[in-house]
Design an enzyme around this catalytic site. Structure first.
Site, mmCIF file in Angstrom:
data_model
loop_
_atom_site.group_PDB
_atom_site.id
_atom_site.type_symbol
_atom_site.label_atom_id
_atom_site.label_comp_id
_atom_site.label_asym_id
_atom_site.label_seq_id
_atom_site.Cartn_x
_atom_site.Cartn_y
_atom_site.Cartn_z
ATOM 1 N N ARG A 195 -16.846 -30.330 10.118
ATOM 2 C CA ARG A 195 -17.288 -30.819 8.806
ATOM 3 C C ARG A 195 -17.596 -32.309 8.841
ATOM 4 N NH1 ARG A 195 -14.563 -27.293 3.903
ATOM 5 N NH2 ARG A 195 -15.056 -25.257 4.828
ATOM 6 N N ARG A 220 -10.016 -18.433 12.151
ATOM 7 C CA ARG A 220 -9.755 -17.801 10.856
ATOM 8 C C ARG A 220 -10.796 -16.722 10.593
ATOM 9 N NH1 ARG A 220 -8.428 -23.182 7.094
ATOM 10 N NH2 ARG A 220 -6.894 -24.087 8.555
ATOM 11 N N ARG A 252 -18.314 -23.081 7.026
ATOM 12 C CA ARG A 252 -17.240 -22.091 7.008
ATOM 13 C C ARG A 252 -17.377 -21.206 8.245
ATOM 14 N NH1 ARG A 252 -14.148 -21.216 2.695
ATOM 15 N NH2 ARG A 252 -15.685 -22.248 1.368
ATOM 16 N N GLU A 268 -14.941 -30.239 0.566
ATOM 17 C CA GLU A 268 -13.629 -30.497 1.175
ATOM 18 C C GLU A 268 -13.714 -30.652 2.688
ATOM 19 O OE1 GLU A 268 -10.247 -29.091 3.379
ATOM 20 O OE2 GLU A 268 -11.281 -27.441 2.388
ATOM 21 N N SER A 271 -7.173 -31.306 3.696
ATOM 22 C CA SER A 271 -6.119 -31.083 2.701
ATOM 23 C C SER A 271 -4.847 -31.706 3.237
ATOM 24 C CB SER A 271 -5.901 -29.588 2.447
ATOM 25 O OG SER A 271 -6.966 -29.033 1.721
#
Length: 425
Positions: free
Chosen positions: A390, A261, A276, A348, A351
């Site tokens: 993460r 990404r 990130r 987070e 999801s």
């Protein structure tokens, strides 16, 4: 993608949910195009009917020796007009298609309404936040001191937001991937898939990454291939264009893949460490199921992701995202957030979303009901099961000890070859 007929018949409801999602979609333009298309279709059907009757009349007059020239002229006029309308309809269809690909999904009625993450609702917590009798270090300091995370060389090899894992860090990452895949395939009933990491534009469009998120993706220009941002893309598209039998559903798929990404909209956010990244590893969970069971399946999928964190002993909470914080293609989303001692808050890590038939309409993935009815669109669900980097962050921070070493969660020890402690050599 939503059904145009439903949008037309529920315009006020669509206008309301777009406002709740803070989305400036040009609904009036869509409705006007749809109205123009239906007007064109009505006119062309009328003209075709007139042409059919005229053709019969020409034949009748010709057989009786009557004058057919004026009628033939009219038939030619009608033919030309039909061609004009068909060209206009083709143009309208193109514009309608582009707009329908850009409208976000309709939120489920249980989703909290709000502008952003401040309206999210905490559903539950598991475990207690980890508090230590010493000042907790951030994962980047822990990883560098242990010699398992190399941010400088990762950036030198690529650019910022790339990290090189070394030694026990690489081993820990591989252990997490194998642990997660084993759990989901043996205990949760998922079929493991090793999909391509590059997919074409049609596949990206099928799950909603295109056209909306093109700037966040990496593309190989000469090949029309894109690096996947998540395994959700190839897994959900496995049955694109297919009609499944009802007896085949539900289908559960899991995959480990690297994810890529650009993080185009995150400049200045989480610039240190691995939170990130442009490239990261993730184990993904995807379901295709009947519409009647999709929300039950969402709860199960979320529980599957939670089980990973429970077995690793990482404190977390589950949050239901508001209309203003939810992803483009989701009808309802639960976020799993892990506790990070260095930040003193939850962040987070997964999801879990039900997209209902939003993606299956784009992919044209349907099933044939067992009662013999016409094919219906499946519902699709996806969730991280979970993000590997993460999870490593959460382990380093929650299992750190005052001497700088890190305890390995018990569930991972067999996957680490019996190693129980990460320590500097």
């Amino acid at each position: 993608m939503l059904d145009m007929k439903w949008i037309r018949n529920n315009a006020d409801e669509v206008r309301t949910y777009l406002a709740n999602r803070n989305h400036d979609f040009p609904l009036d333009e869509l409705l006007q195009l749809d109205e123009r298309k239906r007007t064109c279709l009505t006119e062309t059907e009328s003209l075709k009917s007139e042409r059919n009757e005229g053709s019969k009349e020409v034949a009748r007059l010709g057989a009786s020796g009557g004058d057919t020239e004026k009628l033939k002229d009219r038939m030619r006029e009608i033919g030309s007009r039909i061609k004009e309308i068909d060209m206009e309809i083709s143009q309208i269809d193109s514009e309608l298609g582009n707009l329908l690909l850009s409208i976000p999904n309709k939120p489920h009625h249980t989703v909290p309404i709000g502008e952003d993450e401040t309206a999210n609702i905490e559903i539950r917590q598991w475990g207690s936040p980890t508090f230590m009798p010493f000042e907790p270090k951030a994962h980047w300091d822990i990883g560098e001191s242990l010699g398992i995370l190399d941010f400088e060389r990762g950036a030198r090899l690529a650019e910022s937001r790339f990290t090189a894992l070394k030694g026990a860090g690489s081993k820990l990452s591989r252990a997490l991937i194998n642990f997660m895949l084993d759990l989901h395939t043996t205990s949760h009933g998922y079929t493991e898939v090793e999909p391509p990491f590059l997919v074409n534009s049609t596949t990206m469009q099928g799950t909603g990454q295109l056209p909306k998120f093109a700037e966040d993706l990496y593309k190989c220009q000469v090949d029309d291939l894109w690096l996947i941002p998540t395994a959700e893309v190839p897994l959900t598209n496995l049955h694109s264009g297919e009609i499944l039998n009802e007896s085949e559903l539900p289908l559960y798929y899991t995959a480990y893949t690297p994810c890529f990404r650009r993080e185009a909209g995150s400049h200045g956010r989480d610039v240190r460490g691995m939170l990130r990244q442009h490239q990261f590893d993730k184990v993904e969970l995807v379901k295709l199921c009947l519409p009647e069971t999709s929300y039950e399946e969402l709860e199960k999928l979320t529980d599957n992701a939670e089980t990973v964190l429970q077995k690793l002993g990482i404190p977390y909470r589950v949050v239901c995202l508001s209309t203003g914080d939810m992803g483009f293609g989701a009808a309802k989303t639960y976020d799993l957030e892990v506790w990070l001692p260095s930040q003193g808050k939850y962040r987070e890590i997964s999801s879990c979303s039900n997209c209902e038939d939003f993606q299956s309409r784009r992919m044209n993935t349907r099933y044939r009901p067992s009662d013999g009815g016409k094919p219906r669109f499946v519902h699709t669900l996806n969730g991280s099961g979970v993000a590997v980097g993460r999870t490593m962050i959460a382990i380093l921070e929650n299992y750190q000890r005052e001497d700088g070493s890190v305890k390995i969660p018990e569930a991972l020890v067999p996957y680490m070859g019996g190693m129980e402690i990460l320590s500097a050599r």
